[in-house]
Design a protein around this motif. Structure first.
Motif, short mmCIF file in Angstrom:
data_model
loop_
_atom_site.label_atom_id
_atom_site.label_comp_id
_atom_site.label_asym_id
_atom_site.label_seq_id
_atom_site.Cartn_x
_atom_site.Cartn_y
_atom_site.Cartn_z
N GLU A 59 -10.90 11.71 -10.44
CA GLU A 59 -11.63 12.45 -9.40
C GLU A 59 -10.79 12.69 -8.14
N TYR A 60 -9.72 11.93 -7.97
CA TYR A 60 -8.86 12.07 -6.80
C TYR A 60 -7.63 12.93 -7.06
N CYS A 61 -7.46 13.44 -8.28
CA CYS A 61 -6.27 14.21 -8.61
C CYS A 61 -6.13 15.41 -7.66
N GLY A 62 -4.96 15.54 -7.07
CA GLY A 62 -4.69 16.60 -6.11
C GLY A 62 -5.06 16.24 -4.69
N LYS A 63 -5.62 15.06 -4.49
CA LYS A 63 -6.03 14.61 -3.16
C LYS A 63 -5.16 13.44 -2.71
N PRO A 92 -0.77 10.06 -18.37
CA PRO A 92 -0.37 9.13 -17.31
C PRO A 92 -0.70 9.67 -15.92
N ALA A 93 -1.24 8.79 -15.09
CA ALA A 93 -1.57 9.14 -13.71
C ALA A 93 -0.48 8.59 -12.80
N GLY A 94 -0.27 9.29 -11.70
CA GLY A 94 0.75 8.85 -10.75
C GLY A 94 0.33 9.17 -9.34
N ILE A 95 1.14 8.68 -8.41
CA ILE A 95 0.95 9.01 -7.00
C ILE A 95 2.31 9.41 -6.46
N VAL A 96 2.34 10.49 -5.69
CA VAL A 96 3.58 10.97 -5.08
C VAL A 96 3.49 10.73 -3.58
N SER A 97 4.44 9.95 -3.08
CA SER A 97 4.48 9.60 -1.67
C SER A 97 5.89 9.78 -1.14
N ASP A 98 6.04 10.57 -0.11
CA ASP A 98 7.34 10.83 0.51
C ASP A 98 8.39 11.25 -0.52
N GLY A 99 7.98 12.12 -1.46
CA GLY A 99 8.91 12.65 -2.44
C GLY A 99 9.21 11.73 -3.61
N GLU A 141 0.84 -1.19 0.00
CA GLU A 141 0.00 0.00 0.00
C GLU A 141 0.88 1.25 0.00
N VAL A 142 0.44 2.24 -0.76
CA VAL A 142 1.13 3.53 -0.83
C VAL A 142 0.09 4.62 -0.63
N THR A 143 0.38 5.54 0.28
CA THR A 143 -0.51 6.68 0.51
C THR A 143 0.20 7.93 0.02
N GLY A 144 -0.48 8.68 -0.83
CA GLY A 144 0.11 9.90 -1.37
C GLY A 144 -0.89 10.67 -2.20
N GLU A 145 -0.39 11.71 -2.86
CA GLU A 145 -1.24 12.58 -3.69
C GLU A 145 -1.28 12.07 -5.12
N ILE A 146 -2.49 11.97 -5.67
CA ILE A 146 -2.65 11.60 -7.08
C ILE A 146 -2.30 12.82 -7.93
N VAL A 147 -1.45 12.61 -8.95
CA VAL A 147 -1.02 13.68 -9.84
C VAL A 147 -1.13 13.23 -11.28
N ASP A 148 -1.25 14.21 -12.18
CA ASP A 148 -1.10 13.87 -13.59
C ASP A 148 0.39 14.02 -13.86
N MET A 149 1.00 12.95 -14.34
CA MET A 149 2.45 12.87 -14.43
C MET A 149 3.05 13.88 -15.40
N MET A 150 2.31 14.28 -16.44
CA MET A 150 2.86 15.24 -17.40
C MET A 150 3.15 16.57 -16.71
N GLY A 198 -1.12 19.63 -5.69
CA GLY A 198 -2.11 20.35 -4.91
C GLY A 198 -3.50 20.22 -5.50
N GLU A 199 -4.49 20.43 -4.65
CA GLU A 199 -5.87 20.24 -5.04
C GLU A 199 -6.33 21.26 -6.09
N LYS A 200 -5.83 22.49 -6.02
CA LYS A 200 -6.24 23.51 -6.99
C LYS A 200 -5.87 23.07 -8.41
N HIS A 201 -4.64 22.66 -8.62
CA HIS A 201 -4.22 22.19 -9.94
C HIS A 201 -4.88 20.85 -10.26
N GLY A 202 -4.94 19.98 -9.28
CA GLY A 202 -5.48 18.63 -9.50
C GLY A 202 -6.90 18.61 -9.98
N GLN A 203 -7.74 19.47 -9.42
CA GLN A 203 -9.16 19.45 -9.78
C GLN A 203 -9.46 20.28 -11.03
#
Length: 134
Positions: free
Chosen positions: A105-109, A80-87, A45-54, A63-68
């Motif tokens: 729907e979770y991008c930025g969260k 491509p979608a990604g998750i950023v966890s601990d850098g 399991e990895v907990t982190g922020e969902i980001v658009d990799m581009m 951040g949520e402002k850009h993500g949403q």
């Protein structure tokens, strides 16, 4: 002919194209490994922020402002979608296919994903990813 702004733009486009090409072909290499009895890594399991990799790779958009706004649109469009966890950033794929529709729907969260960790050529990935409901 070319000013410094054009050179920076061309460089950004070139870096983005090369990164996307790497992301596009890395799942194929991993799928090939599975067919030949590759490693048997356990699910993590990895907990982190969902980001658009581009946008994340190009200009560290988080951040949520850009993500949403931009991020969710890019992911829905097939970026491509990604998750950023601990850098550390991970490319996220489902069972040998994108799960962009679920992740947009979770991008930025911050969420938790469960899946198999893989890495090749400096690209980290969570495959067979599932969203952990808490």
């Amino acid at each position: 002919m070319f000013n410094s702004t054009n050179k920076i733009t061309v460089l950004r486009v070139a870096v983005t194209v090369i990164f996307i090409a790497g992301l596009t072909f890395s799942p194929l290499a991993i799928a090939q490994e599975h067919e030949h009895g590759g490693d048997t890594a356990a699910s993590k399991e990895v907990t982190g922020e969902i980001v658009d990799m581009m946008c994340y790779v190009d200009h560290n958009a988080v951040g949520e402002k850009h993500g949403q706004s931009c991020g969710a649109k890019c992911i829905k469009s097939g970026g491509p979608a990604g998750i950023v966890s601990d850098g550390k950033a991970y490319l996220v794929v489902g069972e040998h296919k994108p799960i962009n529709d679920q992740l947009a729907e979770y991008c930025g969260k911050t969420i938790t994903l469960k899946g198999k960790m893989a890495e090749r050529g400096g690209i980290a990935m969570i495959e067979n990813a599932e969203i952990v409901k808490k």
